[in-house]
Design an enzyme around this catalytic site. Structure first.
Site, PDB file in Angstrom:
ATOM      1  N   LEU A 114     -15.801  11.922 -34.141  1.00 58.79           N
ATOM      2  CA  LEU A 114     -16.231  10.579 -33.730  1.00 58.79           C
ATOM      3  C   LEU A 114     -15.127   9.874 -33.229  1.00 58.79           C
ATOM      4  CD1 LEU A 114     -18.603   9.418 -36.558  1.00 58.79           C
ATOM      5  CD2 LEU A 114     -19.194  10.279 -34.261  1.00 58.79           C
ATOM      6  N   ASP A 115     -15.330   9.136 -31.808  1.00 54.64           N
ATOM      7  CA  ASP A 115     -14.082   8.550 -31.268  1.00 54.64           C
ATOM      8  C   ASP A 115     -13.624   7.501 -32.437  1.00 54.64           C
ATOM      9  OD1 ASP A 115     -14.834   9.831 -29.113  1.00 54.64           O
ATOM     10  OD2 ASP A 115     -15.836   8.237 -28.259  1.00 54.64           O
ATOM     11  N   LYS A 116     -12.278   7.126 -32.046  1.00 61.75           N
ATOM     12  CA  LYS A 116     -11.673   6.171 -32.883  1.00 61.75           C
ATOM     13  C   LYS A 116     -12.518   4.815 -33.224  1.00 61.75           C
ATOM     14  CE  LYS A 116      -7.357   3.425 -33.524  1.00 61.75           C
ATOM     15  NZ  LYS A 116      -6.078   3.150 -32.855  1.00 61.75           N
TER      16      LYS A 116
END
Ligand code: URA
Length: 241
Positions: free
Chosen positions: A105-107
């Site tokens: 998952l993106d930051k």
């Protein structure tokens, strides 16, 4: 059933670091089938031997599966020299188990992240060939309408020519929407929505296959998954949107 060294058995359970384990076993705190054992290389059966540490019986599990409610602001990687990772959020004994995030998952994305040390399962969940749906809720800056829902169903082509598999979009009140995709291309959901003139402000993963995020966990919260919960990963279309 597998035979293994006592220090490996305890190491796989995350009891202590390898060097600490030697000392711990030599100090006589471990019993196997009722008798104290001080030899780290003593062979034990992972199913049948009764291994007890300080009076507490330890049940061996080769693979572990956890659900985390990933908070925004941490990386979904196992290590990074500068930034905080999801592994930094785990208690110490879990950090020793070789867990890694299943996909990324993106930051700034929050929500359901699986952590495991089972490479085969991770591969089955991530592989586009498995066609497992991932469900996201996005808050967007822009108006979406029925023509966008149709475009998602037909399979979008992004600005750089990348073709996406058919996906589902449901509009919610207040500038939010649900998106279901089977792929996990780089920034996939953000790029899909941006291509329809609705850049993402917030993104949260709510489900993987038929396994839903346990909202009671709270940011950074973690729970070990039972067999039935894992099976739900592979139940397709349990969640209609
Ligand atoms: N799609 C994105 O754009 N970001 C994520 O973190 C997950 C899916």
């Amino acid at each position: 059933m597998a035979m293994m060294r006592l220090d490996k058995f305890l190491g796989d359970m995350g009891i202590a670091s390898r060097s600490e384990l030697r000392q711990l076993i030599k100090s006589g705190r471990v019993r196997v089938d009722g008798l104290p054992v001080t030899a780290p290389d003593r062979r034990v059966d992972d199913e049948k031997s009764r291994v007890v540490l300080d009076g507490r019986e330890l049940k061996y599990k080769k693979f572990r599966y956890y659900m985390m409610d990933k908070p925004p602001g941490v990386l979904s990687v196992t290590e990074d020299s500068r930034q905080k990772t999801v592994l930094d959020l785990l208690p110490e004994e879990l950090r020793r188990m070789g867990l890694f995030p299943v996909g990324r998952l993106d930051k700034d994305t929050s929500g359901l992240l699986l952590l495991t040390n089972d490479g085969d399962l991770a591969h089955r969940v991530i592989s586009p060939k498995s066609g497992i749906w991932k469900l996201y809720r996005a808050k967007v800056d822009g108006e979406l309408g029925p023509e966008d829902v149709r475009a998602f169903e037909e399979g979008l082509t992004l600005g750089d020519g990348t073709k996406c598999l058919p996906a589902k979009l449901r509009l919610l009140p207040g500038g939010s929407c649900l998106v279901k995709v089977t792929e996990g291309k780089y920034h996939q959901v953000k790029r899909m929505l941006a291509s329809r003139g609705a850049p993402v402000l917030e993104l949260r993963r709510l489900a993987v296959g038929g396994l839903e995020l346990d909202e009671k966990l709270g940011p950074g919260g973690l729970k070990e998954l039972e067999k039935e919960e894992l099976d739900r990963l592979f139940v397709q279309d349990a969640l209609e949107i």
